[in-house]
Scaffold this motif. Structure first.
Motif, PDB file in Angstrom:
ATOM      1  N   ILE A 617       0.719  -0.868   0.178  1.00  0.00           N
ATOM      2  CA  ILE A 617      -0.171   0.468  -0.002  1.00  0.00           C
ATOM      3  C   ILE A 617       0.689   1.372  -0.122  1.00  0.00           C
ATOM      4  N   GLU A 618       2.062   0.887   0.505  1.00  0.00           N
ATOM      5  CA  GLU A 618       2.456   2.615   0.670  1.00  0.00           C
ATOM      6  C   GLU A 618       3.375   2.446  -0.554  1.00  0.00           C
ATOM      7  N   LEU A 619       4.285   1.748  -1.208  1.00  0.00           N
ATOM      8  CA  LEU A 619       4.316   1.242  -2.998  1.00  0.00           C
ATOM      9  C   LEU A 619       3.678   2.477  -3.786  1.00  0.00           C
ATOM     10  N   TYR A 620       2.217   1.805  -3.824  1.00  0.00           N
ATOM     11  CA  TYR A 620       0.928   2.364  -4.106  1.00  0.00           C
ATOM     12  C   TYR A 620       1.068   3.466  -3.611  1.00  0.00           C
ATOM     13  N   ARG A 621       0.841   4.189  -2.737  1.00  0.00           N
ATOM     14  CA  ARG A 621       0.634   5.754  -2.352  1.00  0.00           C
ATOM     15  C   ARG A 621       2.102   6.687  -2.949  1.00  0.00           C
TER      16      ARG A 621
END
Length: 797
Positions: A617-621
């Protein structure tokens, strides 16, 4: 660094000498549609062995990982077998190829019973942690956990017709569970001791229970039909919380269990035996397994009956072996014939230790009668041996001491003799004159094992105080004392021609040490009980260890070097991970603990899975922010700029989008661990997940998986989601999209189901036509043959 001195790693090679352990039950299985009653599955340490009863051969090994097998249950179709382990895990193996693709982790201690339902779609497990868990095998996830018993679960039975479950426990209770509502509706309290077994008879209308006393109790089961007959008397009622107060006038409702069934004691059968019931089955079949398990094949080459043996060694030439027994005798056996050659009375008490002299001409023994005795090998002729001479031992000298002797060892140069005594000291004597040389004192408990290095420079001692001490043999000074094991050290031996040595302990571990640098090199784990002794090959490439778990384990030296700093770091990481998994169990907000709880438990795998989802999710952000900045830059420049550099992880996955990467990470989480992983996930990551789920549903990507995650997150974080104004639009879109997509999938499934049913009917009708056609042809053929016979008879007459 660790590479200044190179150590080579030892790894587990094979387990042999074990037929089955006493912890697990025995289960008959069928292999590849073979005959019933021929193959039997037994737990063997961490593995499961399948034996052919007719040939007395091992035909298949289902390999475990680390923990001991405690229960086996074959599936109704005979294709799979469920295996329960000591750590509370359950794995399902295929009997066709021996592989395991499904594993469940929910119990905190050993699995004590496993049961399949009739279809083989659900699995129920009971454990020593008093919990009962129902698992969905098709979806590979836990359905719910049933709590209520106060001691280990001993037996589980399904009542298929009513979707009910019966469980018995060591707490002397038998509980009835309604699986539709997941609650206990009846507890039978008619037993005085632990209930060990149950069986259903007469089409599930009678229950027989067996306990620790000599009485088998029979119970009649009567199912209460929902529709009452006309004129049936009104039963007493108890008002429930859901009923209105106005209903009070009609009287009290019936007892909860009376709505489903009634179970009343019908009688009892008294057994002659006074021991507890081990198991109850309706058609018992018993088989006795016997196996004769050289060196290269890991098979037993000879089995010889002897007295209670405490120590043993090979006579030079490997043709005879010598045993020291608890009664103080020396027994000599011939390996070729397996016969006992001689029994000699050596000591008045137990013969605890025996050592071959370095010149290989005799042995020395130490016993509980406070003496050390020296023996020489001799070849003699007697009536039994005929023309050939046979081996015997001749007593030459005796060394009298003040305490019981626990261990004796020669120095490799045969100059010195080390003797461990019950007073916690080790005395060193000159071998030739038997004069006292040194006393090594410092251990707080008796020294149980010792060994001297190949150059006769060092002596290492292992004690019941769990310490290893390394001494110099020149002055008897203690070089170093090391805390080695968590329990008594039972065996110690140097690797030939080195200053490295191995220790074995009651803590089930084998450890390797460096006597020069006083460092712990590696730990070999695999045994499930106390390790009593080990043997190292002359070249140091192999180790064989024997344990109280009835197994012999072979360990091989590889060419892989060990870097000590890395080993210590890995040990610290393993300890941290273990403590992480043992932390507080995650709690669903607003839910109180009751009879039914979520089936999964927090493990290191669920924590890692949650961390992977968080990282995704952090990579997606980050990638979303980059794309926003790129769009803004393009808008400001008024032209299309080159796209930003993609994250290497996304490139490795085939240039997929960040949102697809998050879905790939969720798909990789085991189905049985998905709920607990989402439960561990902090709430700040949930809004992003909900937005991503909306996109997945719109695109039709993994709708079933997404719906499962969505419904669980909504149940867990309901309060925070509904109070967040920003998520109202997302939830509204999700509601619309999810309902429409699920309807589409349901329609497709309905269409496919109807098509398959149509094809089935077509095939069946064709088969019926063919069957009748064949029958007609056969009937006509019989008529023709009968006419021929009649004509032949008429012609003869």
């Amino acid at each position: 660094m660790g590479l200044t001195k190179q150590y080579l790693r030892y790894v587990a090679s094979a387990v042999f000498g074990v037929i089955g352990n006493q912890k697990a039950n025995i289960a008959f299985v069928t292999l590849r549609g073979g005959e019933k009653g021929r193959y039997v599955a037994v737990g063997a340490c961490e593995h499961v062995f399948i034996w052919d009863v007719r040939k007395a051969e091992k035909v298949l090994i289902l390999e475990g990982k680390k923990h001991e097998v405690t229960y086996l249950c074959p599936s109704p179709d005979g294709v799979h077998i469920a295996v329960g382990y000591e750590d509370g895990g359950v794995r399902i193996f295929s009997l066709l190829n021996g592989e395991s693709n499904i594993s469940f982790s929910g119990h905190k201690s050993a699995v004590s019973v496993i049961r399949y339902d009739a279809l083989g779609a659900r699995l129920v497990t009971g454990s020593r942690d008093t919990d009962v868990i129902v698992w969905d095998i098709i979806n590979e996830c836990g359905l719910y956990r049933l709590k209520g018993h106060k001691d280990a679960i001993t037996q589980i039975l399904f009542l298929e017709s009513k979707n009910l479950l019966i469980t018995s426990s060591k707490d002397s209770f038998v509980k009835w569970w309604d699986l539709d509502t997941q609650h206990c509706f009846k507890t039978m309290v008619g037993h005085r001791t632990e209930v060990w077994g149950m069986v259903l008879l007469n089409q599930e209308s009678r229950l027989i229970t067996g306990s620790a006393d000599s009485e088998l109790r029979a119970w009649d089961i009567q199912y209460i039909e929902e529709g009452k007959e006309v004129g049936e008397p009104q039963e007493k009622k108890v008002r429930t919380l859901l009923e209105n107060e106005e209903d009070d006038e009609e009287g009290l409702d019936e007892e909860p269990e009376e709505r489903i069934l009634s179970c009343k004691k019908a009688g009892s059968v008294l057994r002659e035996a006074r021991d507890r019931v081990v198991s109850l089955v309706t058609d018992a079949k018993a088989k006795v397994l016997a196996c004769h398990l050289g060196r290269s094949t890991l098979q037993v080459i000879r089995t010889m009956g002897c007295e209670y043996a405490l120590c043993s060694l090979f006579v030079p030439g490997d043709r005879q072996i010598i045993l020291g027994t608890k009664s103080g005798k020396i027994q000599i056996f011939d390996l070729a014939s397996g016969s006992l050659l001689e029994t000699t009375d050596a000591h008045d008490g137990a013969l605890w230790s025996m050592c071959l002299s370095p010149d290989q001409r005799g042995i020395v023994t130490g016993g509980a009668d406070k003496t050390v005795k020296f023996w020489d090998f001799e070849l003699i002729k007697d009536q039994d041996s005929g023309k050939n001479k046979r081996l015997t031992v001749k007593h030459t000298r005796t060394l009298q001491l003040d305490e019981d002797v626990l261990c004796v060892r020669y120095s490799p140069d045969q100059r010195l003799l080390a003797v461990s005594l019950l007073d916690c000291t080790v005395k060193i004597f000159y071998t030739d004159t038997l004069k006292f040389f040194l006393s090594l004192y410092g251990h707080k408990l008796p020294v149980l094992c010792l060994d001297i290095s190949h150059d006769s420079a060092l002596i290492a001692t292992g004690s019941a105080d769990r310490n290893v001490k390394i001494w110099g043999l020149d002055f008897g000074d203690c070089h170093r004392s090391m805390f080695a094991h968590d329990d008594s050290i039972m065996f110690l031996q140097f690797v030939p021609k080195t200053h490295l040595f191995f220790t074995a302990g009651k803590d089930r571990k084998i450890k390797q040490w460096d006597a020069d640098k006083f460092e712990h090199i590696q730990t070999l784990e695999g045994h499930h009980r106390e390790v009593w002794c080990l043997a190292i090959s002359p070249n140091g490439d192999h180790i064989v260890s024997s344990s109280h778990d009835k197994s012999l384990r072979l360990w091989e030296r590889t060419r892989e070097p060990i870097i000590l700093e890395e080993e210590k770091e890995m040990e610290r990481e393993a300890e941290f991970e273990e403590s992480l998994a043992k932390g507080d169990e995650p709690v669903v907000p607003g839910e109180t603990k009751g009879e039914a709880e979520p089936a999964g438990k927090k493990t290191i795998e669920t924590v890692k899975a949650a961390e992977q989802i968080m990282e995704a999710i952090e990579l997606y952000r980050e990638e979303s922010e980059k794309l926003e900045e790129h769009r803004a830059a393009c808008k400001a420049a008024g032209k299309e700029l080159p796209p930003p550099k993609m994250n290497p992880i996304l490139v490795a996955f085939g240039n997929i989008s960040p949102s697809r990467y998050v879905l790939e990470v969720i798909k990789k989480v085991r189905s049985s661990e998905l709920e607990v992983s989402l439960l561990v996930l902090p709430f700040p990551y949930v809004p992003d997940l909900l937005k991503l789920f909306n996109g997945y549903v719109q695109q039709g990507l993994e709708v079933e998986l997404v719906c499962r995650c969505l419904f669980f997150l909504l149940r867990v974080h309901f309060g925070q989601i509904t109070s967040n104004q920003m998520l109202l639009s997302v939830i509204d879109e999700l509601r619309t999209n999810t309902i429409s997509k699920v309807r589409e999938i349901r329609d497709v499934l309905g269409f496919n189901s109807a098509g398959l049913q149509f094809l089935q009917r077509e095939i069946e009708s064709k088969e019926d036509v063919m069957f009748f056609a064949d029958a007609t042809d056969r009937f006509e053929e019989k008529k023709r043959k009968r006419r021929k016979r009649e004509r032949a008879v008429l012609t003869v007459t």
